[in-house]
Design a protein around this motif. Structure first.
Motif, PDB file in Angstrom:
ATOM      1  N   ILE A 256      82.689  16.549  53.062  1.00 53.00           N
ATOM      2  CA  ILE A 256      81.296  16.705  53.489  1.00 53.00           C
ATOM      3  C   ILE A 256      80.849  18.163  53.347  1.00 53.00           C
ATOM      4  CG2 ILE A 256      79.766  16.565  55.488  1.00 53.00           C
ATOM      5  CD1 ILE A 256      81.389  14.150  56.430  1.00 53.00           C
ATOM      6  N   LEU A 257      81.719  19.087  53.775  1.00 52.02           N
ATOM      7  CA  LEU A 257      81.387  20.510  53.659  1.00 52.02           C
ATOM      8  C   LEU A 257      81.231  20.915  52.197  1.00 52.02           C
ATOM      9  CD1 LEU A 257      80.964  23.209  55.077  1.00 52.02           C
ATOM     10  CD2 LEU A 257      83.442  23.555  55.006  1.00 52.02           C
ATOM     11  N   PHE A 258      82.067  20.374  51.345  1.00 48.62           N
ATOM     12  CA  PHE A 258      81.947  20.661  49.916  1.00 48.62           C
ATOM     13  C   PHE A 258      80.601  20.203  49.364  1.00 48.62           C
ATOM     14  CE2 PHE A 258      82.393  18.142  45.954  1.00 48.62           C
ATOM     15  CZ  PHE A 258      82.336  19.187  45.039  1.00 48.62           C
TER      16      PHE A 258
ATOM     17  N   ALA B 248      75.335  21.652  47.426  1.00 43.10           N
ATOM     18  CA  ALA B 248      73.919  21.291  47.434  1.00 43.10           C
ATOM     19  C   ALA B 248      73.021  22.507  47.583  1.00 43.10           C
ATOM     20  CB  ALA B 248      73.646  20.295  48.561  1.00 43.10           C
ATOM     21  N   TYR B 249      73.445  23.547  48.333  1.00 46.11           N
ATOM     22  CA  TYR B 249      72.486  24.631  48.582  1.00 46.11           C
ATOM     23  C   TYR B 249      72.905  25.977  47.982  1.00 46.11           C
ATOM     24  CZ  TYR B 249      75.103  27.100  52.284  1.00 46.11           C
ATOM     25  OH  TYR B 249      76.012  27.835  52.989  1.00 46.11           O
ATOM     26  N   VAL B 250      74.200  26.228  47.805  1.00 50.61           N
ATOM     27  CA  VAL B 250      74.603  27.542  47.303  1.00 50.61           C
ATOM     28  C   VAL B 250      74.116  27.790  45.870  1.00 50.61           C
ATOM     29  CG1 VAL B 250      76.590  28.987  46.685  1.00 50.61           C
ATOM     30  CG2 VAL B 250      76.538  27.804  48.889  1.00 50.61           C
TER      31      VAL B 250
ATOM     32  N   TYR C  65      71.593  26.635  44.398  1.00 47.93           N
ATOM     33  CA  TYR C  65      70.132  26.783  44.419  1.00 47.93           C
ATOM     34  C   TYR C  65      69.742  28.171  44.905  1.00 47.93           C
ATOM     35  CZ  TYR C  65      65.334  26.296  46.040  1.00 47.93           C
ATOM     36  OH  TYR C  65      63.992  26.503  46.277  1.00 47.93           O
ATOM     37  N   PHE C  66      70.338  28.609  46.019  1.00 48.60           N
ATOM     38  CA  PHE C  66      69.982  29.911  46.585  1.00 48.60           C
ATOM     39  C   PHE C  66      70.606  31.057  45.802  1.00 48.60           C
ATOM     40  CE2 PHE C  66      69.246  27.312  50.454  1.00 48.60           C
ATOM     41  CZ  PHE C  66      67.932  27.660  50.672  1.00 48.60           C
ATOM     42  N   LEU C  67      71.530  30.724  44.913  1.00 46.77           N
ATOM     43  CA  LEU C  67      72.115  31.779  44.087  1.00 46.77           C
ATOM     44  C   LEU C  67      71.054  32.449  43.206  1.00 46.77           C
ATOM     45  CD1 LEU C  67      74.673  33.233  43.138  1.00 46.77           C
ATOM     46  CD2 LEU C  67      75.040  31.379  41.509  1.00 46.77           C
ATOM     47  N   THR C  68      70.002  31.724  42.853  1.00 42.29           N
ATOM     48  CA  THR C  68      68.924  32.277  41.996  1.00 42.29           C
ATOM     49  C   THR C  68      68.103  33.326  42.724  1.00 42.29           C
ATOM     50  OG1 THR C  68      67.457  30.458  42.672  1.00 42.29           O
ATOM     51  CG2 THR C  68      68.788  30.130  40.691  1.00 42.29           C
ATOM     52  N   TYR C  69      68.226  33.378  44.051  1.00 44.70           N
ATOM     53  CA  TYR C  69      67.444  34.335  44.825  1.00 44.70           C
ATOM     54  C   TYR C  69      68.127  35.704  44.884  1.00 44.70           C
ATOM     55  CZ  TYR C  69      64.249  30.711  46.384  1.00 44.70           C
ATOM     56  OH  TYR C  69      63.315  29.714  46.435  1.00 44.70           O
ATOM     57  N   ILE C  70      69.322  35.777  44.321  1.00 46.49           N
ATOM     58  CA  ILE C  70      69.970  37.087  44.238  1.00 46.49           C
ATOM     59  C   ILE C  70      69.522  37.720  42.922  1.00 46.49           C
ATOM     60  CG2 ILE C  70      72.165  38.320  44.230  1.00 46.49           C
ATOM     61  CD1 ILE C  70      73.415  36.052  45.752  1.00 46.49           C
ATOM     62  N   THR C  71      68.504  38.605  42.977  1.00 44.17           N
ATOM     63  CA  THR C  71      67.936  39.240  41.776  1.00 44.17           C
ATOM     64  C   THR C  71      68.018  40.749  41.888  1.00 44.17           C
ATOM     65  OG1 THR C  71      65.725  39.199  42.747  1.00 44.17           O
ATOM     66  CG2 THR C  71      66.357  37.303  41.375  1.00 44.17           C
ATOM     67  N   LEU C  72      68.001  41.346  40.735  1.00 46.51           N
ATOM     68  CA  LEU C  72      68.114  42.803  40.701  1.00 46.51           C
ATOM     69  C   LEU C  72      66.810  43.478  41.168  1.00 46.51           C
ATOM     70  CD1 LEU C  72      69.737  45.332  39.913  1.00 46.51           C
ATOM     71  CD2 LEU C  72      68.791  45.086  37.609  1.00 46.51           C
ATOM     72  N   GLU C  73      65.641  42.981  40.673  1.00 47.21           N
ATOM     73  CA  GLU C  73      64.341  43.596  40.972  1.00 47.21           C
ATOM     74  C   GLU C  73      63.603  42.760  42.000  1.00 47.21           C
ATOM     75  OE1 GLU C  73      62.239  44.048  37.378  1.00 47.21           O
ATOM     76  OE2 GLU C  73      63.736  45.356  36.446  1.00 47.21           O
ATOM     77  N   ILE C  74      62.995  43.479  42.968  1.00 45.68           N
ATOM     78  CA  ILE C  74      62.270  42.826  44.050  1.00 45.68           C
ATOM     79  C   ILE C  74      60.931  43.538  44.213  1.00 45.68           C
ATOM     80  CG2 ILE C  74      62.257  42.285  46.521  1.00 45.68           C
ATOM     81  CD1 ILE C  74      65.301  42.332  46.423  1.00 45.68           C
ATOM     82  N   ASP C  75      59.878  42.738  44.183  1.00 40.70           N
ATOM     83  CA  ASP C  75      58.529  43.276  44.390  1.00 40.70           C
ATOM     84  C   ASP C  75      58.237  43.274  45.879  1.00 40.70           C
ATOM     85  OD1 ASP C  75      56.069  44.288  43.895  1.00 40.70           O
ATOM     86  OD2 ASP C  75      55.177  42.363  43.325  1.00 40.70           O
TER      87      ASP C  75
END
Length: 805
Positions: free
Chosen positions: A264-266, A271-273, A275-285
């Protein structure tokens, strides 16, 4: 603080459980370590970097987007017709100081940096800790850890035990030998003839194949006493552990639940890691409404750890993927397999221990886990589940304990002047017994399981076997020897209705004594008419049969199949014997004993036994013996025992028994001796002890052949002179009466050997008593002060005659 010894104990306890960890548990362990390293590394980078975000003012904006100088260069290089000329906004021209940059960085970090990028190391650490807890919970949960530790401890002892090595090497040695005789092996057990019992076949095969091929079994070598005791202790631990663990499936359920939690934990992480991996970006406005303070309302920030966190997060996702796939496989393995049952069928086919039992529940599950680590553990552990293996070990320990010298000290001469060996409460029969060729009587008492090997044929003088509450296994060669040599068999058993069938193969048996719970209907099934199996009809030479049990009637199998029986003794232990008509069939019977059968009258069927010499009706409920007149038809009747009953008087018809030689009427309620009794002039033994007699008739003088006369515990006050005319009298028992004097005529009993006078009212003993040449002072049972009234005898007459008495 923990000491080094405590830390070592914790480390050892952790490492000892690796036996129960399949490959996926080991794989999980290393994946957990790698994920923990990812969490530590990312956390360390995040804590060590003082400038996680680096923000600069946005001086040029295009389409509500901040344009960095590199973008400006690109825009200026484009044709004028494609992009309109960018004109910088009019703003306050001032410079930012260092403190203002730090403030802006902090505000943008809190407001604009995604939470996943901020807490990624902590999420990885949390996930890793949950995975680690799920992998080790079953090893520390109280209901499972105690069983696991106990099992691992026993498993290591089984694996390292010298007995395990010996047992397995014996299997290899015996499998290398051809066994063509295995087809003709038959083993006899107390429950009957057995050809299907695998354990019995193995025991027989081991003994005979080694003997016939001349090979020595590895277990024949002497096992060290300490090693033998340790192996014996392991057998006991395994039995108790199995009894405790097989009752529940706690370990199985806990292990199953923790795998389900992992799966279940897997699924949640997958399911979410990503997806949220795309929010780690180099440039942030970072738009901030602080134009009045700094002169700029938009900032362009760079996340310094973005690239390395992207790599670590991607690597972490791959680790989780492997972890989840392995967890799914383990869950599939548990669901598809019957892990609550463990079969040793393959091992039974390849080894000599075909009695290894299958196990279930938690015991089966932990064995399945051990198989995933190394199947050799289960193989070596199974040696301690086999009763055959345990019996072999007991035999070796028994042989070490009972040496030849110790057995020789147990040899005695019994009351029949036979050499007897009596073994009591042993675990088996020592092999050294078969070297004592002088044994004539072998008695085994309270020995749970005795196996007679072919080596019993060395006891060439063995004629009598006594088994008291012991079960016996006999193989064919041993049975052939017993069939030819055994004459007397005494058997006491406790299992109701269970008669060992091997006794019916003893065709030369003359005397059989059976004591135990024998069911009449069970005995009937042994007849030749109802069953083709061996039965009483095969005991053609049987002359004496003794039964002590609780029967309602004499079994028909005895009266129909043993017509040549000469002595029948039945002790019914106080239960009423109701049907006796079938006794008429036993016309060759010479001695009949119906003891403790609750008989109220003498059975009429007895009067048909014309060859009867002795009749014993001890401890019944006889109140009258009017049927005694019918005994005159039994011309050969010489001994009549009616003792321990409730007989009130002796009928006058007793005089018709002219051939009677022994009459026992003691322990009754008789008050008078009829004169007709003294017509039985052939009487040599007359016992009227423990009655209510007050006098002895003078006519006793007619019993001139009397050798034994007993009237102990009566109320006799005087002795008639006629008693002293019985010149052949050897034993005279007059104790516990009311005698005041002993007549001087006592000196005429020149053959008197034993005299009992204790418990009377005598004051002196007549000096004529010394005239009895065969009477020794030690054979006069009387008070010591009366014995001192006699004159001192010569020295040679002071010798004891206790044995003669």
């Amino acid at each position: 603080m923990l000491s080094l010894s405590e830390l070592k104990y914790i480390a050892d306890s952790q490492s000892s459980c690796h036996i129960l960890k399949p490959w996926w548990d080991v794989f999980w362990y290393y994946l957990t370590l790698i994920m923990l390293l990812v969490a530590v590394l990312s956390g360390a980078l995040q804590l060590a970097d003082t400038k996680i975000l680096c923000c600069l003012p946005c001086k040029v904006e295009l389409n509500d987007r901040c344009v960095v100088p590199l973008d400006m260069f690109k825009l200026n290089s484009t044709p004028s017709n494609s992009v309109s000329q960018v004109t910088p906004p009019i703003r306050i021209q001032n410079d930012l100081h260092k403190q203002q940059y730090a403030y802006i960085d902090a505000v943008c970090y809190e407001k604009q940096l995604h939470w996943f990028a901020k807490f990624f190391p902590y999420l990885v650490l949390l996930h890793t800790l949950i995975f680690a807890a799920c992998s080790n919970f079953w090893l520390h949960y109280p209901s499972t850890s105690s069983r696991i530790e106990h099992f691992v401890s026993i498993l290591h002892k089984c694996f390292d035990s010298p007995w395990t090595t010996r047992a397995l090497s014996e299997t290899v040695a015996e499998q290398s030998v051809s066994v063509p005789l295995r087809k003709s092996r038959v083993l006899f057990s107390p429950s009957g003839l057995s050809t299907n019992t695998s354990a019995s076949k193995q025991s027989l095969h081991i003994g005979q194949s080694n003997m016939e091929t001349g090979l020595e079994s590895p277990t024949s070598s002497v096992l060290d006493k300490k090693e033998g005791e340790q192996a014996k202790a392991i057998f006991e631990k395994v039995k108790r552990f199995r009894l405790h663990v097989e009752q529940k499936d706690v370990i199985y359920r806990v292990y199953m639940k923790q795998i389900i939690i992992k799966v279940i934990l897997f699924l949640i992480i997958i399911a979410y890691v990503p997806y949220f991996l795309t929010y780690i970006t180099l440039e942030i406005d970072c738009p901030i409404d602080m134009q009045a303070f700094t002169g700029y309302k938009r900032y362009h920030c760079v996340y310094a750890l973005a690239e390395i966190f992207q790599v670590l997060a991607s690597f972490y996702v791959i680790m989780v993927l492997f972890y989840g796939l392995t967890s799914s496989y383990s869950l599939w393995w548990m669901l598809r397999s019957s892990l609550k049952e463990y079969s040793f069928e393959a091992l039974r086919e390849k080894s000599n221990y075909s009695d290894i039992p299958d196990v279930k529940n938690d015991f089966a599950f932990i064995l399945h886990l051990a198989d995933q680590y190394d199947p050799l553990y289960s193989k070596r552990f199974s040696i301690f589940l086999s009763e055959v293996s345990e019996n072999k070990l007991k035999q070796i320990n028994l042989n070490n304990e009972w040496t030849m010298e110790k057995l020789k000290n147990k040899l005695v001469k019994n009351c029949q002047d036979k050499v007897e060996l009596h073994l009591f409460m042993l675990s088996g029969l020592p092999d050294n017994v078969f070297e004592l060729t002088e044994i004539e009587v072998l008695t085994l008492e309270l020995i749970p399981e005795v196996k007679l090997p072919p080596a019993i044929s060395t006891l060439i003088n063995l004629r009598e076997l006594n088994l008291y509450h012991s079960s016996l296994l006999v193989d064919r060669p041993a049975l052939n020897f017993l069939e030819d040599n055994l004459k007397i068999l005494r058997l006491k058993f406790t299992e109701r209705g269970k008669i060992p069938r091997w006794i019916f193969h003893l065709k030369n048996l003359k005397e059989l004594y059976l004591s135990g719970y024998i069911i009449s209907d069970t005995l009937s099934t042994l007849s030749a008419v109802q069953s083709p199996a061996p039965g009483f009809q095969d005991l053609r030479n049987l002359r004496t049969l003794y039964l002590k049990s609780t029967l309602s009637r004499i079994p028909q199998v005895i009266t129909d199949t043993l017509p040549a029986l000469q002595k029948l003794s039945l002790d019914n232990e106080g239960n009423k014997l109701v049907v006796l008509n079938n006794l008429k069939k036993m016309v060759n019977l010479k001695s009949l004993e119906l003891i403790n059968c609750d008989l109220e009258r003498i059975p009429h069927s007895i009067f048909s036994l014309i060859h009867l010499h002795e009749l014993n009706l001890k401890e019944n409920n006889l109140k009258t013996i009017e049927e005694i007149i019918s005994f005159q038809h039994l011309q050969n009747l010489s001994s009549l025992k009616l003792w321990h009953n409730h007989i009130a008087y002796i009928p006058a018809q007793i005089g018709a028994l002219s051939n009677l030689e022994q009459l026992y009427l003691d322990h009754n309620k008789i008050e008078n001796m009829p004169l007709q009794l003294f017509l039985c002039t052939k009487l040599t033994h007359l016992d009227l002890s423990y009655n209510n007699l007050t006098f002895i008739p003078e006519e006793i003088q007619f019993l001139t052949n009397l050798l034994y006369f007993a009237v102990t515990s009566n109320y006799i006050e005087t002795l008639p002179n006629g008693l002293f005319q019985c010149k052949k009298l050897q034993t005279l028992l007059l104790g516990r009466n009311s005698l005041m004097t002993l007549p001087p005529l006592i000196g005429e009993l020149t053959n008197l050997i034993q005299l009992e006078l204790v418990g009377n009212h005598l004051e002196v003993l007549p000096p004529e008593l010394e005239a009895c040449p065969s009477l020794k002072r030690s054979c006069v049972l009387v008070e010591e002060n009366l014995l001192n009234t006699l004159s001192p005898p010569p020295t040679e007459r002071l010798q004891t005659c206790l044995d003669k008495c």
